[in-house]
Design an enzyme around this catalytic site. Structure first.
Site, PDB file in Angstrom:
ATOM      1  N   TRP A  67       0.869  -1.181   0.000  1.00  0.00           N
ATOM      2  CA  TRP A  67       0.000   0.000   0.000  1.00  0.00           C
ATOM      3  C   TRP A  67       0.907   1.232   0.000  1.00  0.00           C
ATOM      4  CZ3 TRP A  67      -1.971   2.728   4.809  1.00  0.00           C
ATOM      5  CH2 TRP A  67      -3.035   3.588   4.525  1.00  0.00           C
ATOM      6  N   ASP A  95      -0.797  -4.750   9.507  1.00  0.00           N
ATOM      7  CA  ASP A  95      -1.837  -3.865   8.997  1.00  0.00           C
ATOM      8  C   ASP A  95      -3.050  -4.740   8.714  1.00  0.00           C
ATOM      9  OD1 ASP A  95      -3.567  -2.291   7.565  1.00  0.00           O
ATOM     10  OD2 ASP A  95      -1.995  -1.222   6.488  1.00  0.00           O
ATOM     11  N   LYS A 147     -13.378  -0.634   6.320  1.00  0.00           N
ATOM     12  CA  LYS A 147     -13.871  -1.607   5.345  1.00  0.00           C
ATOM     13  C   LYS A 147     -14.938  -2.497   5.956  1.00  0.00           C
ATOM     14  CE  LYS A 147      -9.985  -0.149   3.537  1.00  0.00           C
ATOM     15  NZ  LYS A 147      -9.770   0.741   2.442  1.00  0.00           N
TER      16      LYS A 147
HETATM   17  C1  LMR Z   1      -6.903   1.507  -0.792  1.00  0.00           C
HETATM   18  O1  LMR Z   1      -5.831   0.897  -0.736  1.00  0.00           O
HETATM   19  O2  LMR Z   1      -7.463   1.789  -1.854  1.00  0.00           O
HETATM   20  C2  LMR Z   1      -7.616   1.876   0.465  1.00  0.00           C
HETATM   21  O3  LMR Z   1      -6.926   1.369   1.561  1.00  0.00           O
HETATM   22  C3  LMR Z   1      -7.894   3.309   0.574  1.00  0.00           C
HETATM   23  C4  LMR Z   1      -6.670   4.072   0.979  1.00  0.00           C
HETATM   24  O4  LMR Z   1      -6.692   4.697   2.051  1.00  0.00           O
HETATM   25  O5  LMR Z   1      -5.692   4.061   0.244  1.00  0.00           O
END
Ligand code: LMR
Length: 408
Positions: A142, A223, A258
């Site tokens: 992420w 996470d 979520k």
């Molecule tokens: C994502 O990865 O799309 C979600 O977790 C939203 C975000 O905060 O990035």
């Protein structure tokens, strides 16, 4: 501009790799546009609903709330106890039954603004309590993980997560990185539903990873933003249970964005699993200082919704059913999309079927993603991260056809 101006001689920062795409989607006037970008749940019509359990909780809050007073720095004690029960629930046990270490006082939980706030607080703690540490993140991960480490000023490194074809976990590569890390370093793992690959270790693989992390005196940061959307609320905590079994310290960054679909209420939690009760109490004091200097105290309403739901057996059961329904819809969309790709002759995407959670990578490059956006009004994230929740009976064949055409 004078030298004192904030905007003197600076170039603009890049747009956010996820929310920047959402902004572009919003600005797109084409009615046929399809949003498969940000990780949010959507129904068949593309709408992100307010869960019925949330609506009921809000109705009760409206009738019964009496104050908007500040919450304690670490959050409302009733809420954090309930969040602890949610995160650490034992398989087959009723809600509220916790692992023995909870009774030993080794677990402290703080309410944070969303999962991002929880990750930020975890990284702040690494910075304060392990100043020599580096933070290891998976490649890919992420994008906010390295960004948060940069913002706090903690150096970060990346380690491979998948085989080079991005079809399976590369456990050996993960273990090699764990071996290469220096004692005290932290690893951010995705507790369930790896973002962006959807590739999670099995419970047995988690045990191997956890054992290696403990042997090398590393700090795992889990996470856990997608708890419930992989194998269910308890099943998804196989990762956490593997680390708990080693007795090591753990930080868990949880989120209600979520699984409660409470995206804009910013409800998250950082759970601290310390070596003993005294250490837990001491780390808690540092967490509170970090919070006070950042957001001071958590926002109220979303946490009150979560507390209302989790504290009522009937409402909690209703909510758990809604989590199951979201998960099943996402998995159904995943299967339908793989079938649609196959019928378009797009090549072998069967590995997507073992992916968990909202995302997988389709392996598209920037030029292909631009073509999808420009020519078809289909929005995905880098490397072709697709959010299966954004598909529908109508959209699935359209997207599969467009992707297949790119790959021909
Ligand atoms: C994502 O990865 O799309 C979600 O977790 C939203 C975000 O905060 O990035």
């Amino acid at each position: 501009m004078s030298n004192g101006s904030l905007s003197a001689k600076i170039s603009s920062a890049p747009s956010d790799p996820i929310f920047g795409i959402v902004e572009a989607f919003r600005a797109d006037p084409r009615p046929e546009k399809i949003n498969l970008a940000a990780g949010v749940y959507m129904e068949e019509d593309g709408v992100t609903p307010i869960l019925a359990s949330v609506r009921e909780a809000e109705r009760r809050l409206l009738a019964n709330s009496t104050t908007k007073l500040y919450k304690p720095i670490g959050g409302d004690p009733v809420l954090v106890k309930l969040l602890r029960s949610l995160i650490f629930r034992e398989p087959g046990a009723p809600f509220g039954v916790l692992p023995a270490i909870a009774n030993e006082g080794r677990i402290e939980v703080l309410h944070t603004p969303g999962g991002t706030g929880a990750v930020r607080l975890a990284v702040e703690l690494v910075n304060r309590l392990r100043p020599q540490a580096e933070i290891w993140v998976s490649d890919p991960t992420w994008p906010n993980h390295p960004q948060i480490a940069d913002a706090v000023g903690v150096p970060h490194r990346s380690h491979p997560w998948t085989t080079t074809d991005v079809r399976a976990l590369d456990l050996d590569a993960v273990l090699q990185s764990i071996n290469a890390a220096k004692p005290g370093d932290a690893f951010i793992f995705h507790g369930a539903c790896h973002n962006p690959t959807g590739i999670d270790p099995t419970a047995a693989q988690w045990r191997v990873i956890a054992e290696a992390v403990a042997v090398h005196s590393l700090l795992p940061i889990l996470d856990f933003a997608y708890q419930g959307l992989g194998d269910g609320l308890v099943g998804d905590a196989a990762s956490l249970r593997a680390f708990l079994a080693t007795g090591c310290e753990i930080l868990v960054a949880a989120s209600a964005s979520k699984n409660f679909a409470l995206y804009d209420e910013r409800v998250g939690a950082l759970a601290i699993v310390a070596e003993d009760k005294e250490a837990a109490a001491a780390i808690l004091t540092h967490a509170k200082v970090a919070i006070r200097a950042a957001w001071s105290n958590p926002p109220g309403h979303g946490g009150e919704i979560v507390a209302e739901i989790l504290s009522d057996d009937v409402l909690r059961a209703q909510w758990e059913g809604e989590v199951t329904a979201m998960r099943e819809r996402i998995n159904g969309n995943r299967r339908a999309f793989v079938a649609a790709l196959a019928s378009e002759g797009a090549g072998d995407f069967s590995h997507l079927l073992t992916g968990r959670g909202m995302f997988s990578l389709l392996g598209l490059n920037d030029a292909q993603l631009k073509r999808l956006r420009d020519e078809q009004a289909i929005y995905l994230v880098a490397r072709g991260r697709i959010n299966f929740a954004g598909l529908s009976a109508v959209k699935t064949p359209i997207v599969a056809k467009a992707v297949a055409a790119l790959l021909r």
